[in-house]
Motif scaffolding. Structure first.
Motif, PDB file in Angstrom:
ATOM      1  N   SER A  29     -25.380  16.611 -25.527  1.00  0.00           N
ATOM      2  CA  SER A  29     -25.811  18.012 -25.563  1.00  0.00           C
ATOM      3  C   SER A  29     -24.739  18.883 -24.918  1.00  0.00           C
ATOM      4  N   VAL A  30     -24.821  20.189 -25.192  1.00  0.00           N
ATOM      5  CA  VAL A  30     -23.875  21.130 -24.604  1.00  0.00           C
ATOM      6  C   VAL A  30     -24.634  22.372 -24.160  1.00  0.00           C
ATOM      7  N   ASP A  31     -24.342  22.829 -22.953  1.00  0.00           N
ATOM      8  CA  ASP A  31     -24.947  24.040 -22.402  1.00  0.00           C
ATOM      9  C   ASP A  31     -23.938  25.176 -22.565  1.00  0.00           C
ATOM     10  N   ALA A  32     -24.290  26.151 -23.410  1.00  0.00           N
ATOM     11  CA  ALA A  32     -23.400  27.282 -23.679  1.00  0.00           C
ATOM     12  C   ALA A  32     -23.940  28.569 -23.073  1.00  0.00           C
ATOM     13  N   THR A  33     -24.774  28.447 -22.041  1.00  0.00           N
ATOM     14  CA  THR A  33     -25.393  29.620 -21.418  1.00  0.00           C
ATOM     15  C   THR A  33     -24.356  30.641 -20.977  1.00  0.00           C
ATOM     16  N   ASN A  34     -23.238  30.161 -20.446  1.00  0.00           N
ATOM     17  CA  ASN A  34     -22.199  31.061 -19.930  1.00  0.00           C
ATOM     18  C   ASN A  34     -20.959  31.065 -20.814  1.00  0.00           C
ATOM     19  N   ALA A  35     -21.170  30.853 -22.119  1.00  0.00           N
ATOM     20  CA  ALA A  35     -20.022  30.717 -23.027  1.00  0.00           C
ATOM     21  C   ALA A  35     -19.734  31.975 -23.831  1.00  0.00           C
ATOM     22  N   ASP A  36     -20.584  33.025 -23.741  1.00  0.00           N
ATOM     23  CA  ASP A  36     -20.341  34.266 -24.482  1.00  0.00           C
ATOM     24  C   ASP A  36     -20.261  34.011 -25.989  1.00  0.00           C
ATOM     25  N   SER A  37     -21.153  33.151 -26.487  1.00  0.00           N
ATOM     26  CA  SER A  37     -21.115  32.766 -27.899  1.00  0.00           C
ATOM     27  C   SER A  37     -21.371  33.965 -28.807  1.00  0.00           C
ATOM     28  N   THR A  38     -20.765  33.932 -29.984  1.00  0.00           N
ATOM     29  CA  THR A  38     -21.018  34.968 -30.969  1.00  0.00           C
ATOM     30  C   THR A  38     -22.468  34.903 -31.444  1.00  0.00           C
ATOM     31  N   THR A  39     -22.972  36.016 -31.916  1.00  0.00           N
ATOM     32  CA  THR A  39     -24.351  36.056 -32.411  1.00  0.00           C
ATOM     33  C   THR A  39     -24.444  35.625 -33.873  1.00  0.00           C
ATOM     34  N   ILE A  40     -23.309  35.399 -34.523  1.00  0.00           N
ATOM     35  CA  ILE A  40     -23.311  34.872 -35.887  1.00  0.00           C
ATOM     36  C   ILE A  40     -23.718  33.410 -35.812  1.00  0.00           C
ATOM     37  N   ALA A  46     -22.896  26.095 -30.297  1.00  0.00           N
ATOM     38  CA  ALA A  46     -21.954  25.215 -29.602  1.00  0.00           C
ATOM     39  C   ALA A  46     -22.164  23.750 -29.947  1.00  0.00           C
ATOM     40  N   ASN A  47     -23.307  23.412 -30.563  1.00  0.00           N
ATOM     41  CA  ASN A  47     -23.516  22.031 -30.996  1.00  0.00           C
ATOM     42  C   ASN A  47     -22.509  21.627 -32.064  1.00  0.00           C
ATOM     43  N   ASN A  48     -21.882  22.610 -32.721  1.00  0.00           N
ATOM     44  CA  ASN A  48     -20.823  22.306 -33.679  1.00  0.00           C
ATOM     45  C   ASN A  48     -19.683  21.534 -33.022  1.00  0.00           C
ATOM     46  N   LEU A  49     -19.535  21.701 -31.707  1.00  0.00           N
ATOM     47  CA  LEU A  49     -18.433  21.071 -30.989  1.00  0.00           C
ATOM     48  C   LEU A  49     -18.651  19.590 -30.759  1.00  0.00           C
ATOM     49  N   GLY A 191     -12.068  30.133 -29.603  1.00  0.00           N
ATOM     50  CA  GLY A 191     -12.916  29.048 -30.067  1.00  0.00           C
ATOM     51  C   GLY A 191     -12.113  27.823 -30.452  1.00  0.00           C
ATOM     52  N   PHE A 192     -12.835  26.759 -30.806  1.00  0.00           N
ATOM     53  CA  PHE A 192     -12.200  25.529 -31.291  1.00  0.00           C
ATOM     54  C   PHE A 192     -13.235  24.752 -32.094  1.00  0.00           C
ATOM     55  N   ALA A 193     -12.891  23.538 -32.514  1.00  0.00           N
ATOM     56  CA  ALA A 193     -13.726  22.851 -33.499  1.00  0.00           C
ATOM     57  C   ALA A 193     -14.512  21.659 -32.954  1.00  0.00           C
ATOM     58  N   GLU A 194     -13.935  20.863 -32.072  1.00  0.00           N
ATOM     59  CA  GLU A 194     -14.599  19.617 -31.673  1.00  0.00           C
ATOM     60  C   GLU A 194     -14.015  19.123 -30.369  1.00  0.00           C
ATOM     61  N   ILE A 195     -14.856  18.400 -29.589  1.00  0.00           N
ATOM     62  CA  ILE A 195     -14.377  17.755 -28.371  1.00  0.00           C
ATOM     63  C   ILE A 195     -15.067  16.406 -28.211  1.00  0.00           C
ATOM     64  N   GLY A 196     -14.303  15.437 -27.740  1.00  0.00           N
ATOM     65  CA  GLY A 196     -14.842  14.117 -27.418  1.00  0.00           C
ATOM     66  C   GLY A 196     -14.031  13.533 -26.279  1.00  0.00           C
ATOM     67  N   PHE A 197     -14.420  12.361 -25.814  1.00  0.00           N
ATOM     68  CA  PHE A 197     -13.769  11.778 -24.637  1.00  0.00           C
ATOM     69  C   PHE A 197     -13.527  10.293 -24.845  1.00  0.00           C
ATOM     70  N   ASN A 198     -12.631   9.762 -24.036  1.00  0.00           N
ATOM     71  CA  ASN A 198     -12.343   8.331 -24.060  1.00  0.00           C
ATOM     72  C   ASN A 198     -12.895   7.700 -22.799  1.00  0.00           C
ATOM     73  N   ALA A 199     -13.823   6.749 -22.971  1.00  0.00           N
ATOM     74  CA  ALA A 199     -14.358   5.996 -21.837  1.00  0.00           C
ATOM     75  C   ALA A 199     -13.495   4.758 -21.649  1.00  0.00           C
ATOM     76  N   THR A 200     -13.072   4.501 -20.431  1.00  0.00           N
ATOM     77  CA  THR A 200     -12.147   3.401 -20.161  1.00  0.00           C
ATOM     78  C   THR A 200     -12.851   2.067 -20.193  1.00  0.00           C
ATOM     79  N   ALA A 201     -12.044   1.001 -20.319  1.00  0.00           N
ATOM     80  CA  ALA A 201     -12.572  -0.363 -20.252  1.00  0.00           C
ATOM     81  C   ALA A 201     -13.043  -0.646 -18.837  1.00  0.00           C
ATOM     82  N   VAL A 202     -14.241  -1.191 -18.725  1.00  0.00           N
ATOM     83  CA  VAL A 202     -14.847  -1.447 -17.419  1.00  0.00           C
ATOM     84  C   VAL A 202     -15.336  -2.892 -17.366  1.00  0.00           C
ATOM     85  N   PRO A 203     -15.013  -3.658 -16.300  1.00  0.00           N
ATOM     86  CA  PRO A 203     -15.532  -5.021 -16.206  1.00  0.00           C
ATOM     87  C   PRO A 203     -17.054  -5.013 -16.063  1.00  0.00           C
TER      88      PRO A 203
END
Length: 236
Positions: A29-40, A46-49, A191-203
């Protein structure tokens, strides 16, 4: 004695099969409360991200909705230079559980046949939290401008963290776009299009236990060898 000497090496080999490999992680999930999102609607969601439109793989990913930007997110339009208003949009991404992260992956957006957009995100900061209250370890990055032109593809851009961070929440603060850059149009939004992350290898826990046993076996062997040498007669 031979068995004792070889025990640490034998136990060490047991650790290898228990390693969990790195993986691509998307926020739940993403919280865009303070993101000044467009009304379009199609641009202000922000879920598009985090919907995977651009992140089918970590090779160049197709922005299939690039013409209408329905797969991207932007802020509300402000004066010609968005950041001259003093606004700092913030987005908070919830990973759903605590993860160890070492990279972020971002995609800029493009308008296809139009000129490269100065609305594209440029500078941003990521910081991290376990409780969505106290954030720390801020890291600053710069996203390269989108390809633009007639291209419908956006290559993933990967950002290495200075160290591995343990976090459930990632806060993203947008600090600049490409307003004023030669050959680019716009700049009254960001704006931008997408974000993701890399989780490291963990024993896994079992691997940690075996590793501890390995260290213990080495310590016992060390003490045993020292005691034996102290009891041996001197030849001098």
């Amino acid at each position: 004695m031979t068995a004792l000497r070889t025990l640490p090496l034998f136990l060490a080999t047991l650790v290898i099969p228990h390693v969990v490999h790195a993986e691509y992680v998307t926020a739940i999930s993403v919280d865009a409360t303070n993101a000044d999102s467009t009304t379009i609607a199609v641009l202000g969601d922000a879920n598009n991200l985090i919907n995977g439109t651009h992140a089918a793989s970590l090779s160049p990913a197709q922005n299939s909705n690039n013409t209408s930007l329905t797969g991207s997110w932007v802020t509300f339009p402000r004066p010609a230079d968005y950041f001259s208003t003093g606004r700092t949009p913030r987005l908070v991404f919830d990973l759903g559980s605590v993860r160890l992260l070492d990279k972020a992956h971002l995609w800029a957006y493009t308008l296809g046949g139009n000129s490269p957009q100065a609305n594209s995100l440029k500078d941003f900061t990521l910081d991290f939290s376990l409780d969505n209250s106290t954030f720390s370890s801020p890291q600053n990055f710069t996203l390269a401008p989108q390809v633009g032109g007639t291209s419908s593809f956006q290559p993933v851009q990967t950002f290495d963290f200075s160290s591995v961070v343990s976090t459930q929440y990632v806060r993203m603060t947008l600090t600049d776009n490409y307003f004023g850059t030669a050959g680019m149009v716009g700049g009254d939004r960001v704006g931008f299009a997408e974000i993701g992350f890399n989780a490291t290898a963990v024993p896994e826990p079992s691997a940690v236990i075996i590793f501890t046993m390995t260290g213990g076996a080495w310590f016992i062997r060390r003490r045993w060898s020292t005691a034996r040498d102290e009891k041996s007669p001197s030849l001098v």
